[in-house]
Design a protein around this motif. Structure first.
Motif, PDB file in Angstrom:
ATOM      1  N   UNK A 215       0.818  -1.216   0.000  1.00 59.60           N
ATOM      2  CA  UNK A 215       0.000   0.000   0.000  1.00 59.60           C
ATOM      3  C   UNK A 215       0.852   1.266   0.000  1.00 59.60           C
ATOM      4  N   UNK A 216       2.158   1.103   0.277  1.00 58.78           N
ATOM      5  CA  UNK A 216       3.049   2.261   0.391  1.00 58.78           C
ATOM      6  C   UNK A 216       4.101   2.174  -0.712  1.00 58.78           C
ATOM      7  N   UNK A 217       4.154   3.139  -1.638  1.00 59.49           N
ATOM      8  CA  UNK A 217       5.107   3.059  -2.756  1.00 59.49           C
ATOM      9  C   UNK A 217       6.569   3.184  -2.328  1.00 59.49           C
ATOM     10  N   UNK A 218       6.835   4.001  -1.321  1.00 54.42           N
ATOM     11  CA  UNK A 218       8.215   4.203  -0.885  1.00 54.42           C
ATOM     12  C   UNK A 218       8.286   4.089   0.639  1.00 54.42           C
ATOM     13  N   UNK A 219       8.885   2.998   1.112  1.00 51.60           N
ATOM     14  CA  UNK A 219       9.050   2.814   2.549  1.00 51.60           C
ATOM     15  C   UNK A 219      10.316   3.491   3.049  1.00 51.60           C
ATOM     16  N   UNK A 220      10.584   3.321   4.325  1.00 53.59           N
ATOM     17  CA  UNK A 220      11.755   3.947   4.943  1.00 53.59           C
ATOM     18  C   UNK A 220      12.712   2.902   5.516  1.00 53.59           C
ATOM     19  N   UNK A 221      12.834   1.781   4.802  1.00 55.06           N
ATOM     20  CA  UNK A 221      13.720   0.716   5.279  1.00 55.06           C
ATOM     21  C   UNK A 221      15.154   1.210   5.407  1.00 55.06           C
ATOM     22  N   UNK A 222      15.617   1.992   4.424  1.00 53.89           N
ATOM     23  CA  UNK A 222      16.996   2.472   4.467  1.00 53.89           C
ATOM     24  C   UNK A 222      17.196   3.442   5.632  1.00 53.89           C
ATOM     25  N   UNK A 223      16.245   4.335   5.835  1.00 56.31           N
ATOM     26  CA  UNK A 223      16.347   5.274   6.949  1.00 56.31           C
ATOM     27  C   UNK A 223      16.327   4.545   8.289  1.00 56.31           C
ATOM     28  N   UNK A 224      15.523   3.491   8.381  1.00 54.89           N
ATOM     29  CA  UNK A 224      15.478   2.723   9.618  1.00 54.89           C
ATOM     30  C   UNK A 224      16.808   2.012   9.873  1.00 54.89           C
ATOM     31  N   UNK A 225      17.418   1.498   8.799  1.00 57.59           N
ATOM     32  CA  UNK A 225      18.735   0.858   8.950  1.00 57.59           C
ATOM     33  C   UNK A 225      19.769   1.870   9.427  1.00 57.59           C
TER      34      UNK A 225
END
Length: 455
Positions: A215-225
């Motif tokens: 449902x989300x086109x761009x997540x924040x996986x990199x920012x979370x890492x």
């Protein structure tokens, strides 16, 4: 065309209508007729309780759902036996969990845990599987608060960590909220205080790095890492926590998988080596139980592939014997498609931009290992693409390697890959890299034949 959806109440109504129409039908037949009737109209009933074993209907037409009965039993008598029955019922299907959640199961289990009933944590974990939407801000605060409650027994708190994992899986908004609430820092702190949390904590940390919410086109996986590794200093903390625990195979797999996921930036790869992560991986590989475990080998190769993105780390890996190890793995696990695929990718990463590494691979039988991989799994597109990448990397600026591959008959394997649509482009690229004349050199598109409309 999207499927039609309905409610549990409409399912019940349809069932009762069929019961009035077909008096002679049994309960099983009525359920089957109701399901057939709804599905024939294009109604999606996957999230409804529609199995004959999910409920009974009394003579007055009242529905009695087994999951609600077991929830009531557990709530009135919260012991281990009733908790196990409720957990087993919730595990039976997603529809059961959806119905239980809509009937107040989450709130009741939360109240039980707050009142000191620790056995309620296990069914709570199962309830949250594949339905993270039921978690609101208050529930997330409850999880973070409870996992830090040292008055609770370890098994209960471990299950709360698993709840955090389920809340953050398939739900980007939940992940972002949990990171904003400093949940990764809390998990790292809990893991350091008691190594019993190690495996569950590592899985939870990886959940923050997922990008699985369609449902989300761009997540924040990199920012979370970046937050977990940069701000929370996760790499040395995870390594130290692992060293202080009683290691088993599952924890060895978990720690390498997690450390590999942390390598999202060049400096994190270097930090991993500086903190002893590479040395740790090699030490674990020398353990007999790890050497024979496919799960561990996959985790190790994924770790090498991720950390090897740093050129200085490639050199350290080469000095440590990683290339010889990968060739050995290709030979020892040649029957495993999954290991073969990831080993070829890891080999490509460590050799990339390092011609001397290519020579070392060739000297240790790397050409034969790649050819054997093609021979065993060349009909599998993912292995075929990985093999092409490995061949191109090994032969780049290396005439000796090109000659050896050609002498081993690699052209025939590559021509077979050209017959597989997913591999065709890569196989042709590899044939050109080998200076072969057998590849197809047609340009797929020349930019001609169509004209842009002029205003």
């Amino acid at each position: 065309m999207s499927a039609k959806v309905t409610t549990q109440a409409l399912f019940e109504e349809t069932y009762l209508e069929n019961k009035d129409l077909f008096d002679e039908m049994s309960h099983d037949e009525l359920v089957s007729e109701t399901v057939s009737q709804l599905t024939s109209q294009g109604v999606n009933i996957q999230n409804l309780l529609h199995s004959k074993d999910d409920f009974t209907v009394d003579v007055d037409g009242c529905f009695h759902y087994h999951v609600l009965s077991e929830l009531e039993t557990f709530y009135s008598c919260p012991n281990q036996t009733n908790a196990s029955k409720l957990t087993e019922r919730l595990q039976s299907s997603l529809a059961t969990r959806v119905f239980a959640a809509s009937s107040g199961c989450l709130e009741r289990l939360t109240r039980l845990i707050n009142s000191g009933v620790e056995v309620a944590a296990k069914p709570l974990v199962v309830l949250l599987e594949k339905q993270p939407d039921i978690a609101d801000d208050g529930f997330m605060d409850f999880l973070i608060r409870t996992v830090q409650n040292e008055s609770l027994e370890i098994p209960c708190r471990v299950n709360i960590v698993r709840c955090i994992t389920n809340v953050c899986t398939l739900h980007e908004d939940n992940r972002q909220k949990m990171v904003a609430k400093k949940c990764p820092e809390v998990i790292l702190g809990v893991m350091e205080s008691n190594v019993s949390f190690l495996n569950a904590s590592l899985i939870a940390l990886r959940a923050f790095l997922l990008d699985d919410d369609i449902r989300v086109p761009f997540g924040k996986a990199h920012e979370h890492a970046q937050h977990i590794v940069g701000d929370c200093d996760a790499i040395p903390r995870v390594i130290e926590a692992f060293k202080s625990c009683n290691r088993d195979l599952s924890s060895c797999v978990a720690v390498l998988t997690t450390l590999g996921k942390f390598c999202v930036r060049n400096e994190y790869c270097q930090q991993l080596v500086d903190c002893g992560g590479l040395q740790l991986a090699l030490e674990l590989f020398r353990q007999e139980d790890c050497q024979t475990s496919e799960a561990f080998i996959c985790a190790l190769l994924a770790f090498v592939k991720s950390a090897g993105g740093n050129d200085d780390v490639k050199d350290k890996m080469t000095e440590s014997g990683i290339l010889e190890m990968i060739v050995q793995i290709l030979n020892d696990f040649g029957n495993s498609r999954k290991i073969t695929e990831i080993a070829l990718l890891a080999l490509s990463v460590v050799v990339l931009r390092r011609p001397n590494n290519s020579e070392k691979v060739i000297a240790n039988g790397g050409v034969d290992a790649v050819i054997n991989a093609l021979d065993a799994h060349g009909d599998i597109p993912s292995v075929g693409k990985s093999s092409c990448l490995a061949i191109k990397t090994l032969t780049n600026r290396n005439e000796n390697a090109r000659n050896l591959f050609m002498a081993k008959g690699v052209e025939d394997y590559l021509l077979q890959l050209c017959q597989i649509e997913e591999c065709r482009e890569g196989a042709n690229d590899t044939l050109r890299a080998l200076n072969s004349t057998k590849g197809t050199l047609n340009e797929p598109w020349k930019g001609t034949g169509h004209h842009l409309a002029q205003d």
